[in-house]
Design a protein around this motif. Sequence first.
Motif, PDB file in Angstrom:
ATOM      1  N   UNK A 136     -65.118   6.024 -13.734  1.00 28.31           N
ATOM      2  CA  UNK A 136     -64.612   7.405 -13.643  1.00 28.31           C
ATOM      3  C   UNK A 136     -63.197   7.510 -14.204  1.00 28.31           C
ATOM      4  N   UNK A 137     -62.394   6.499 -13.866  1.00 31.29           N
ATOM      5  CA  UNK A 137     -61.002   6.505 -14.337  1.00 31.29           C
ATOM      6  C   UNK A 137     -60.963   6.422 -15.871  1.00 31.29           C
ATOM      7  N   UNK A 138     -61.854   5.594 -16.419  1.00 32.33           N
ATOM      8  CA  UNK A 138     -61.909   5.472 -17.890  1.00 32.33           C
ATOM      9  C   UNK A 138     -62.319   6.796 -18.528  1.00 32.33           C
ATOM     10  N   UNK A 139     -63.319   7.426 -17.912  1.00 32.17           N
ATOM     11  CA  UNK A 139     -63.794   8.716 -18.436  1.00 32.17           C
ATOM     12  C   UNK A 139     -62.679   9.743 -18.385  1.00 32.17           C
ATOM     13  N   UNK A 140     -61.925   9.714 -17.285  1.00 34.43           N
ATOM     14  CA  UNK A 140     -60.834  10.682 -17.113  1.00 34.43           C
ATOM     15  C   UNK A 140     -59.776  10.523 -18.215  1.00 34.43           C
ATOM     16  N   UNK A 141     -59.688   9.318 -18.770  1.00 33.05           N
ATOM     17  CA  UNK A 141     -58.720   9.085 -19.858  1.00 33.05           C
ATOM     18  C   UNK A 141     -59.239   9.620 -21.198  1.00 33.05           C
ATOM     19  N   UNK A 142     -60.500  10.056 -21.181  1.00 32.27           N
ATOM     20  CA  UNK A 142     -61.107  10.555 -22.420  1.00 32.27           C
ATOM     21  C   UNK A 142     -61.371   9.430 -23.399  1.00 32.27           C
ATOM     22  N   UNK A 143     -61.677   8.254 -22.854  1.00 29.40           N
ATOM     23  CA  UNK A 143     -61.762   7.056 -23.689  1.00 29.40           C
ATOM     24  C   UNK A 143     -62.838   7.169 -24.774  1.00 29.40           C
ATOM     25  N   UNK A 144     -63.869   7.958 -24.510  1.00 30.18           N
ATOM     26  CA  UNK A 144     -64.962   8.021 -25.496  1.00 30.18           C
ATOM     27  C   UNK A 144     -64.544   8.716 -26.792  1.00 30.18           C
ATOM     28  N   UNK A 145     -63.437   9.438 -26.723  1.00 26.89           N
ATOM     29  CA  UNK A 145     -62.981  10.128 -27.948  1.00 26.89           C
ATOM     30  C   UNK A 145     -62.099   9.259 -28.835  1.00 26.89           C
ATOM     31  N   UNK A 146     -61.781   8.048 -28.364  1.00 26.63           N
ATOM     32  CA  UNK A 146     -60.928   7.180 -29.191  1.00 26.63           C
ATOM     33  C   UNK A 146     -61.752   6.597 -30.340  1.00 26.63           C
ATOM     34  N   UNK A 147     -61.082   6.392 -31.477  1.00 30.01           N
ATOM     35  CA  UNK A 147     -61.794   5.852 -32.636  1.00 30.01           C
ATOM     36  C   UNK A 147     -62.129   4.378 -32.442  1.00 30.01           C
ATOM     37  N   UNK A 148     -61.199   3.664 -31.829  1.00 32.24           N
ATOM     38  CA  UNK A 148     -61.400   2.234 -31.594  1.00 32.24           C
ATOM     39  C   UNK A 148     -60.877   1.901 -30.199  1.00 32.24           C
ATOM     40  N   UNK A 149     -61.641   1.102 -29.460  1.00 30.54           N
ATOM     41  CA  UNK A 149     -61.141   0.589 -28.182  1.00 30.54           C
ATOM     42  C   UNK A 149     -61.188  -0.934 -28.237  1.00 30.54           C
ATOM     43  N   UNK A 150     -60.055  -1.547 -27.939  1.00 30.61           N
ATOM     44  CA  UNK A 150     -59.964  -3.002 -27.979  1.00 30.61           C
ATOM     45  C   UNK A 150     -59.970  -3.535 -26.548  1.00 30.61           C
ATOM     46  N   UNK A 151     -60.954  -4.391 -26.247  1.00 34.84           N
ATOM     47  CA  UNK A 151     -61.027  -4.986 -24.907  1.00 34.84           C
ATOM     48  C   UNK A 151     -60.318  -6.336 -24.986  1.00 34.84           C
ATOM     49  N   UNK A 152     -59.093  -6.358 -24.488  1.00 38.40           N
ATOM     50  CA  UNK A 152     -58.267  -7.565 -24.619  1.00 38.40           C
ATOM     51  C   UNK A 152     -58.080  -8.253 -23.277  1.00 38.40           C
TER      52      UNK A 152
END
Length: 215
Positions: free
Chosen positions: A56-72
């Motif tokens: 939920x917290x990730x969704x609230x950040x609008x993460x799906x609209x980012x072009x690239x997400x890096x899982x570090x």
Amino acid sequence: MKQIAVIGLGRFGGSVALTLAKMGYDVLAVDTNEEKVNDIKDSVTYAVQVDAMDEQALKALGIRNFDVVIVAIGQDIQSNILVTVMLKDMGVKKVVAKAVTELHGKVLERVGADNVVFPERDMGVRVAHALVSKNILDQINLSPDYSIVELITPEEFAGQTLERADVRMKHGVTVLAIRRGNEVIISPGAKQVVNSGDILVVVGREDKLKDLEER
Ligand code: ADP
């Protein structure tokens, strides 16, 4: 302008986030650790203390609209994998995930990571090359068999044309560019002379490049 999110601000993620921000990208930096978030917040567009396992917290950040997400996220392999799965399920277009081992990398590919990176392994390869070779400055692995390397012109080539040095035929490699001080000669022709001190950017098979490295 590309919007990029970096999840996990350890040595690798922190360095990726700072570099992208310096390059002018919009960077969202995420970590569970408050100190990590505070350390970076003035250097990136937005930094938040969030547990990426919290969907939920990730969704609230609008993460799906980012072009690239890096899982570090590094040490916590389980979180790293689960967060990658979650991001792909949410519809993130491009997820780049950091793997610690080869098996971990395979799992990440299976669960949908678009790009898997092995920073420790790759750095090990680079350091090993830099240690044993007299003249290699940098190296990019294109595949297990092919690389691009930056090397100081071997003395035996100095003062000769590329044709004469026969770099392509005898050594099975291709010179992509020559760096001479501030000047860069792109895609040099056969008549191009190489000087002592020139930096050659060369593509070829690992074994052929190794042969050049040892000159
Ligand atoms: P490195 O080897 O690159 O330093 P680490 O594993 O030490 O990598 O660091 C990873 C970072 O990811 C740490 O700062 C840690 O707080 C963060 N992290 C771990 N789990 C999560 C998570 N679920 N959500 C957000 N950040 C996390």
